[in-house]
Scaffold this motif. Structure first.
Motif, PDB file in Angstrom:
ATOM      1  N   LYS A   1       7.593   5.603  -3.245  1.00  0.00           N
ATOM      2  CA  LYS A   1       7.920   5.444  -2.246  1.00  0.00           C
ATOM      3  C   LYS A   1       7.827   7.339  -1.138  1.00  0.00           C
TER       4      LYS A   1
ATOM      5  N   ARG B   1      -1.627   1.859  -3.064  1.00  0.00           N
ATOM      6  CA  ARG B   1      -0.595   2.790  -2.754  1.00  0.00           C
ATOM      7  C   ARG B   1       0.932   2.152  -3.263  1.00  0.00           C
ATOM      8  N   ASP B   2       1.316   1.211  -4.173  1.00  0.00           N
ATOM      9  CA  ASP B   2       2.026   0.708  -4.318  1.00  0.00           C
ATOM     10  C   ASP B   2       2.584   1.362  -6.240  1.00  0.00           C
TER      11      ASP B   2
END
Length: 436
Positions: A128, A123-124
């Protein structure tokens, strides 16, 4: 397939293929699954990459057959809708960018939650805000692999010949377009589409936002019949006077072709034009520069994504395996390579590969506005930070309200105020009974 391609495709083996819907391992029952892969990304160079990716996946997963299907941007949603009615949606849709349509599908529980896949991929490593833009009804309804925004493509030689600077405001652009329009030479200063197409919808939306207007207000009431929208459509109609005479048929391909063929001195478009120039008009590369879209008081452009969506069905697990394969950094880069700078990758690990591409390094005057982050991109389903997600947008868009308004003004010569008033009433009627 050359060795470089084989090496890129082999990268899909990294990390294995352990993910399935809900995080479980793939079941043996998915043997010989056939996956329909639907996309509007149909440039010949991109189709070749889709085929290479299918071949690469076949080399590491012999239990799944990928069947590609292609549709135009303007027909894609109609095709998916028809398939849903028939009870047989495609397992994977790539690059639809119809956020309202996908949000509706998520509310109807038709989509697989892709959050576990995002977590497995890392996810990082993702942008985002792009992930958040596709989070509907409590699920990750899509994984965006690229984000994009249109810019203004300009023939610098024609601007220099006329002693003009590249425009930043409506007044500058209108004056330049008039000076550059020369029908006897077959050259037009602008390229404002007036077809009943998605391109017309996007460009008219940007014009409304750049005038400080909105299509819906912060309570999701229709907000078309306003001074800002009337001003925007007056400007749009004026710029159509300096556009090619066949703009009544223009969608995406026609707007790009007008520029690469030399018919228009400017055009609104995304980064795909760079590949079109290399393929069709390489002599124009040194005569081209991009700038952000001229504004009427507020900087604005349309922010969109290319993304993967997985529909629920008996082959969802197999579909997730293919999406995981496609989302590996080297595969993402392969998808972007034929139309480099058309989209900015949402995975940070792909950015270094993009920046090393020969076209990016050789054409800084073109690519800078396309790949450097911006803070004035607007999504039609969320027109400002104060707007909630617009669950009415799908119904509004389905009626072609903005393209029809443009056509009445530009082709039908209807007064702007009357056309805007009609569009407002149509939008109110189209969204009257829509509930979240």
């Amino acid at each position: 397939m050359d060795m470089k391609r084989r090496e890129l495709l082999a990268a899909g083996l990294l990390g294995g293929f352990g993910l399935a819907a809900g995080g479980a391992r793939p079941a043996r029952a998915q043997a010989q699954a056939t996956i329909r892969f639907l996309t509007p990304e149909t440039d010949p160079s991109q189709v070749r990459v889709w085929q290479e990716l299918i071949q690469g996946f076949a080399g590491v997963n012999r239990t799944v057959t990928i069947r590609p299907e292609y549709a135009s941007w303007d027909d894609l949603v109609r095709k998916i809708s028809a398939d849903l009615i028939a009870g047989a949606p495609p397992e994977i849709v790539a690059g639809s960018s119809r956020t309202g349509f996908m949000a509706s599908a998520a509310r109807r529980n038709l989509l697989v939650d892709l959050a576990p896949l995002v977590d497995e991929l890392g996810r990082d490593d993702f942008h985002k805000p792009s992930l958040e833009a596709w989070h509907y009804n409590g699920i990750q309804a899509a994984i965006p692999y690229g984000m994009q925004w249109p810019v203004l493509w300009c023939r610098t030689d024609l601007f220099q010949e006329a002693g003009l600077a590249l425009p930043t405001t409506w007044d500058e652009y209108r004056a330049a377009a008039e000076r550059l329009t020369n029908p006897s030479r077959g050259i037009y200063g602008a390229c404002f589409p007036a077809g009943r197409t998605w391109n017309t919808e996007i460009q008219s939306s940007i014009t409304i936002w750049a005038a400080g207007g909105h299509i819906f207000d912060e309570r999701l009431n229709v907000s078309l019949d306003t001074p800002e929208v009337r001003r925007a459509m007056t400007y749009y109609a004026e710029m159509c006077r300096f556009s090619p005479p066949d703009i009544g048929q223009y969608g995406f391909r026609e707007a790009s072709a007008a520029y690469t063929s030399g018919k228009s001195a400017t055009t609104f478009y995304w980064g795909r034009v760079l590949s079109h120039l290399y393929q069709q008009a390489p002599d124009l590369l040194q005569k081209t520069k991009t700038v952000h879209i001229p504004h009427g008081g507020k900087r604005a452009t349309s922010l969109g994504w290319d993304e993967f969506v997985v529909y629920r069905g008996r082959n969802s697990r197999a579909a997730l395996e293919y999406v995981k394969y496609l989302m590996q950094p080297r595969q993402v880069y392969m998808m972007m390579e034929p139309v480099i700078a058309h989209v900015v990758p949402t995975r940070n690990s792909v950015l270094p590969m993009l920046r090393q591409h020969e076209w990016v390094q050789k054409n800084p005057d073109i690519v800078t506005t396309l790949i450097e982050p911006i803070d004035f991109g607007i999504s039609a389903t969320k027109e400002s930070p104060n707007h909630p997600f617009n669950y009415k947008w799908d119904a509004f868009q389905a009626r072609n309200i903005l393209p029809d308004m443009v056509q009445r003004i530009v082709l039908g010569r209807e007064p702007v105020a009357l056309a805007v008033e009609k569009a407002h009433k149509e939008a109110v009627e189209a969204t009257r009974d829509i509930r979240q």
